[in-house]
Scaffold this motif. Structure first.
Motif, short mmCIF file in Angstrom:
data_model
loop_
_atom_site.label_atom_id
_atom_site.label_comp_id
_atom_site.label_asym_id
_atom_site.label_seq_id
_atom_site.Cartn_x
_atom_site.Cartn_y
_atom_site.Cartn_z
N ASP A 1 21.23 6.22 2.57
CA ASP A 1 20.66 5.55 3.75
C ASP A 1 19.20 5.85 3.93
OD1 ASP A 1 23.07 4.19 4.02
OD2 ASP A 1 23.72 5.42 5.88
N ALA A 2 18.93 7.18 3.87
CA ALA A 2 17.88 7.76 4.42
C ALA A 2 16.49 7.39 3.33
CB ALA A 2 17.64 9.31 4.09
N VAL B 1 9.57 5.32 -3.73
CA VAL B 1 9.89 6.80 -3.88
C VAL B 1 10.85 7.44 -3.28
CG1 VAL B 1 8.74 9.52 -4.08
CG2 VAL B 1 7.29 7.38 -4.86
N THR B 2 10.88 7.13 -2.06
CA THR B 2 11.95 7.70 -1.20
C THR B 2 13.35 7.10 -1.45
OG1 THR B 2 11.56 6.28 0.65
CG2 THR B 2 10.66 8.64 0.74
N SER B 3 13.15 5.55 -1.70
CA SER B 3 14.40 5.18 -2.41
C SER B 3 14.98 5.63 -3.55
CB SER B 3 14.20 3.42 -2.75
OG SER B 3 15.21 2.82 -2.80
N THR B 4 14.29 5.89 -4.56
CA THR B 4 14.81 6.44 -5.80
C THR B 4 15.24 7.76 -5.59
OG1 THR B 4 12.74 5.23 -7.06
CG2 THR B 4 13.93 6.99 -8.31
N VAL B 5 14.66 8.54 -4.87
CA VAL B 5 15.04 10.02 -4.65
C VAL B 5 16.30 10.10 -3.83
CG1 VAL B 5 14.40 12.13 -3.45
CG2 VAL B 5 12.75 11.23 -4.90
N GLY B 6 16.42 9.21 -2.75
CA GLY B 6 17.32 9.34 -2.03
C GLY B 6 18.82 8.80 -2.79
N ASN B 7 18.51 7.70 -3.39
CA ASN B 7 19.75 6.89 -4.08
C ASN B 7 20.23 7.96 -5.29
OD1 ASN B 7 20.02 4.80 -2.73
ND2 ASN B 7 18.56 3.60 -3.98
N LEU B 8 19.12 8.76 -6.15
CA LEU B 8 19.52 9.83 -6.99
C LEU B 8 20.23 10.88 -6.44
CD1 LEU B 8 19.23 10.77 -9.98
CD2 LEU B 8 17.08 11.82 -9.18
N GLY C 1 0.77 -1.21 0.15
CA GLY C 1 -0.07 0.02 -0.06
C GLY C 1 0.64 1.27 -0.05
N ALA C 2 0.31 2.18 0.69
CA ALA C 2 0.77 3.52 0.69
C ALA C 2 2.51 3.45 1.19
CB ALA C 2 0.30 4.58 1.58
N GLN C 3 2.66 2.60 2.38
CA GLN C 3 4.35 2.70 2.75
C GLN C 3 5.20 1.97 1.66
OE1 GLN C 3 4.55 0.45 6.26
NE2 GLN C 3 6.61 0.87 6.38
N GLY C 4 4.33 1.08 0.92
CA GLY C 4 5.49 0.57 0.04
C GLY C 4 5.74 1.39 -1.18
N VAL C 5 4.62 2.25 -1.43
CA VAL C 5 4.93 3.39 -2.49
C VAL C 5 5.85 4.46 -1.97
CG1 VAL C 5 3.60 5.16 -3.78
CG2 VAL C 5 2.60 3.02 -3.64
#
Length: 86
Positions: A79-80, A16-23, A8-12
């Protein structure tokens, strides 16, 4: 009942935060590394052409600090993005 915490929302949000954080982390570390490398090269050139090391070494120290700081910030952003805590 499904015990998967990444639904659900937590997975989404994690995606998103993984992509933004890694980028953000990757770009920050790349730019910092470039600044550090350019500063070292220019500093070495100044040292070898002027015969004095104060200006060249000072430039290398400043740009090396930028590189080091950006590496730390980039790692923290990654990490975030992966929801890691200290």
């Amino acid at each position: 009942m499904n015990n998967n915490k990444d639904e659900g929302a937590q997975g989404v949000a994690k995606g998103v935060t993984s992509t933004v954080g890694n980028l953000t982390g990757g770009l920050t570390k790349t730019l910092g590394g470039a600044v550090g490398a350019v500063g070292k090269g220019v500093g070495d050139t100044i040292n070898s052409t002027t015969g004095t090391t104060q200006v060249g070494d000072g430039l290398k120290a400043v740009t090396g600090g930028v590189d080091s700081g950006s590496q730390n910030f980039g790692k923290a952003a990654e990490d975030a993005g992966q929801w890691k805590t200290s």
